[in-house]
Design an enzyme around this catalytic site. Structure first.
Site, PDB file in Angstrom:
ATOM      1  CE1 TYR A 156      -9.869   3.140   6.355  1.00  0.00           C
ATOM      2  CE2 TYR A 156      -8.864   3.973   8.368  1.00  0.00           C
ATOM      3  CZ  TYR A 156      -8.783   3.672   7.019  1.00  0.00           C
ATOM      4  OH  TYR A 156      -7.611   3.899   6.339  1.00  0.00           O
ATOM      5  CE  LYS A 157      -8.666   0.315   4.370  1.00  0.00           C
ATOM      6  NZ  LYS A 157      -7.243   0.197   4.060  1.00  0.00           N
ATOM      7  CG  ASP A 186      -0.785  -2.527   6.448  1.00  0.00           C
ATOM      8  OD1 ASP A 186      -1.940  -2.791   6.855  1.00  0.00           O
ATOM      9  OD2 ASP A 186      -0.486  -1.450   5.907  1.00  0.00           O
ATOM     10  NE  ARG A 216      -9.840  -2.011  -3.825  1.00  0.00           N
ATOM     11  CZ  ARG A 216      -9.330  -1.627  -2.659  1.00  0.00           C
ATOM     12  NH1 ARG A 216      -8.302  -2.278  -2.143  1.00  0.00           N
ATOM     13  NH2 ARG A 216      -9.835  -0.596  -2.003  1.00  0.00           N
ATOM     14  CG  PHE A 226      -2.031   0.940   1.221  1.00  0.00           C
ATOM     15  CD1 PHE A 226      -3.201   0.651   0.532  1.00  0.00           C
ATOM     16  CD2 PHE A 226      -1.930   2.155   1.882  1.00  0.00           C
ATOM     17  CE1 PHE A 226      -4.256   1.551   0.506  1.00  0.00           C
ATOM     18  CE2 PHE A 226      -2.981   3.065   1.867  1.00  0.00           C
ATOM     19  CZ  PHE A 226      -4.144   2.767   1.174  1.00  0.00           C
TER      20      PHE A 226
HETATM   21  C1  LIG Z   1      -6.373   1.239   4.140  1.00  0.00           C
HETATM   22  C2  LIG Z   1      -4.936   0.927   4.298  1.00  0.00           C
HETATM   23  C3  LIG Z   1      -4.076   1.802   4.966  1.00  0.00           C
HETATM   24  C4  LIG Z   1      -4.600   3.122   5.439  1.00  0.00           C
HETATM   25  O1  LIG Z   1      -3.769   3.872   6.264  1.00  0.00           O
HETATM   26  P1  LIG Z   1      -4.381   5.186   6.937  1.00  0.00           P
HETATM   27  O2  LIG Z   1      -3.304   5.722   7.776  1.00  0.00           O
HETATM   28  O3  LIG Z   1      -5.611   4.761   7.688  1.00  0.00           O
HETATM   29  O4  LIG Z   1      -4.788   6.121   5.839  1.00  0.00           O
HETATM   30  C5  LIG Z   1      -2.748   1.408   5.151  1.00  0.00           C
HETATM   31  N1  LIG Z   1      -2.309   0.208   4.678  1.00  0.00           N
HETATM   32  C6  LIG Z   1      -3.121  -0.648   4.022  1.00  0.00           C
HETATM   33  C7  LIG Z   1      -2.612  -1.970   3.535  1.00  0.00           C
HETATM   34  C8  LIG Z   1      -4.452  -0.310   3.796  1.00  0.00           C
HETATM   35  O5  LIG Z   1      -5.262  -1.150   3.145  1.00  0.00           O
END
Ligand SMILES: *Cc1c(COP(=O)(O)O)cnc(C)c1O
Length: 407
Positions: A232-233, A207, A381, A130
């Site tokens: 939040y997911k 992660d 997705r 990411f």
């Molecule tokens: C959604 C997501 C993030 C988001 O990071 P934020 O600090 O909440 O913006 C980070 N890593 C992965 C793999 C994600 O899917």
């Protein structure tokens, strides 16, 4: 063919042990959504969340005011962290906190990790991780004079143990990968890759943003050193809900995270002259945590605990398996390609469909009440959150996509 797919959705919904949870989600008056297929980006709110927020504002914040901190808020980051640890990520107490955002926690933990491996000057990561993970590590490398070692991952699959084994050595301080790849949905072999990192003397950080609440995670059993993830997911915490950080118990005493704030101090309210880290997981916290944004987590963890992550995963695989069959039967004739693992052992909670020009379909889909997620280049997705999504909903969403392709 279509009749058959519809009959299967009906049968799968009728046999779904988690179907009862769907009614616990909020669908406000005038709800215009035909199919919400983006649970992997932002989960839906629970009815209980709206009630909890109202009560919290009236009674806890409004009624207790500053006394709330000593009543219980000081303990929320640890107590909720421990609960999330137990319910969702296989972590015994004392290792998980709720705080900050994933991005900030990646910085804090990765900085602490490289400091805990003096004399080693490399961090291993992959090109398809990411963006925030890659950017933060770039910053740390520049700041600390470290070298980034990039593994080229195939964006249609993900990171393989063999690729990691090839690059880790006595110079590697840390490896950081995603448990479920945000694009393809590839489910990485966490215990094996972690073992390979350990054999080279490096620390392994994961992660969990795209796996927590959707795929079973066993951090303690897998011997993971550090982990972060967002709430939040699949955990439905709401936009901007705080993240979580995990640090293995025996690692915590030697770990110094760089944002040394007063809330991670040994004695926050002594307001003493110098920083002394708290014992245990509190040292991972920096400043005042977002208590208000932690309120929904109570309801979400209740639901996940009651449903059970095992049952959630079973339904998730049925949902993505069903979506795969629809893709093969209804979408493949329009040159739509599935670029996610077909093997359920390597498939996370979402599927990515690809066709050049998909970007143009996003607006018409949203107008029709069908909400998937779009990732460059050309990837649509499909992330059906198991607790809030029915099989009928997946069918309805993808059949709207098919009718747009027909036009
Ligand atoms: C959604 C997501 C993030 C988001 O990071 P934020 O600090 O909440 O913006 C980070 N890593 C992965 C793999 C994600 O899917």
């Amino acid at each position: 063919m279509t009749d058959d797919l519809i009959a299967r959705a009906t049968a799968l919904d009728a046999a779904d042990p988690l179907a009862v949870y769907r009614e616990q989600f909020l669908a406000p008056d005038g709800f215009d959504v035909v199919a919400y297929l983006d649970g992997n980006s932002l989960g839906r709110p629970l009815k209980a969340t709206a009630a909890l927020m109202e009560t919290f504002i009236r009674e806890s914040w409004g009624g207790r005011l500053i006394r709330g901190w000593t009543d219980e808020w000081m303990e929320w980051p640890l107590r909720l962290g421990d609960r999330l640890g137990r319910v969702a990520i296989g972590a015994a107490g004392g290792q998980t906190v709720i705080a900050d955002s994933t991005t900030v926690l990646i910085y804090k933990l990765a900085r602490a990790a490289v400091a805990a491996r003096p004399g080693r000057d490399r961090i291993v990561l992959d090109t398809d991780n990411f963006p925030t993970d890659r950017y933060v590590l770039e910053g740390i490398a520049a700041e600390r004079g470290l070298e980034l070692v990039w593994i080229e991952t195939d964006p249609d699959t993900g990171i393989h143990p063999g690729q990691v084994a090839e690059v880790v050595d006595e110079r590697t301080a840390l490896v950081l990968f995603s448990h479920v790849a945000y694009r393809s949905g590839w489910l990485a072999d966490v215990p094996e890759i972690t073992r390979i990192a350990h054999d080279a003397g490096a620390l392994a950080m994961w992660d969990l943003c795209h796996s927590v609440g959707s795929v079973p995670v066993e951090l303690d059993r897998w011997d993971v050193d550090l982990a972060v993830g967002c709430t939040y997911k699949y955990l439905n915490g709401g936009p901007g809900a705080p993240a979580f950080a995990y640090a293995k118990k025996d690692l915590l005493p030697g770990l110094r995270q760089p944002i040394q704030g007063w809330m991670g101090h040994r004695a926050s309210f002594e307001m003493g002259p110098g920083y002394e880290p708290a014992e245990g997981s509190r040292a991972l916290i920096s400043g005042t945590p977002p208590i208000l944004a932690m309120v929904p987590l109570h309801a979400n963890l209740d639901m996940l605990e009651s449903a059970g992550i095992g049952a959630v995963r079973e339904k998730s695989l049925l949902l993505t398996g069903y979506a795969l069959d629809i893709a093969d039967e209804l979408l493949a004739p329009f040159d739509v390609e599935v670029v996610s693992p077909r093997d359920p052992r390597r498939r996370g909670g979402h599927l990515t469909l690809r066709k050049p020009g998909f970007e143009k379909l996003l607006d018409p889909l949203w107008d029709a009440g069908v909400i998937p997620d779009y990732r460059r280049p050309d990837g649509l997705r499909i992330g059906p959150a198991p607790l809030s999504t029915s099989f009928g909903e997946v069918y309805r969403g993808l059949s709207v996509l098919r009718s747009l392709l027909e036009k």
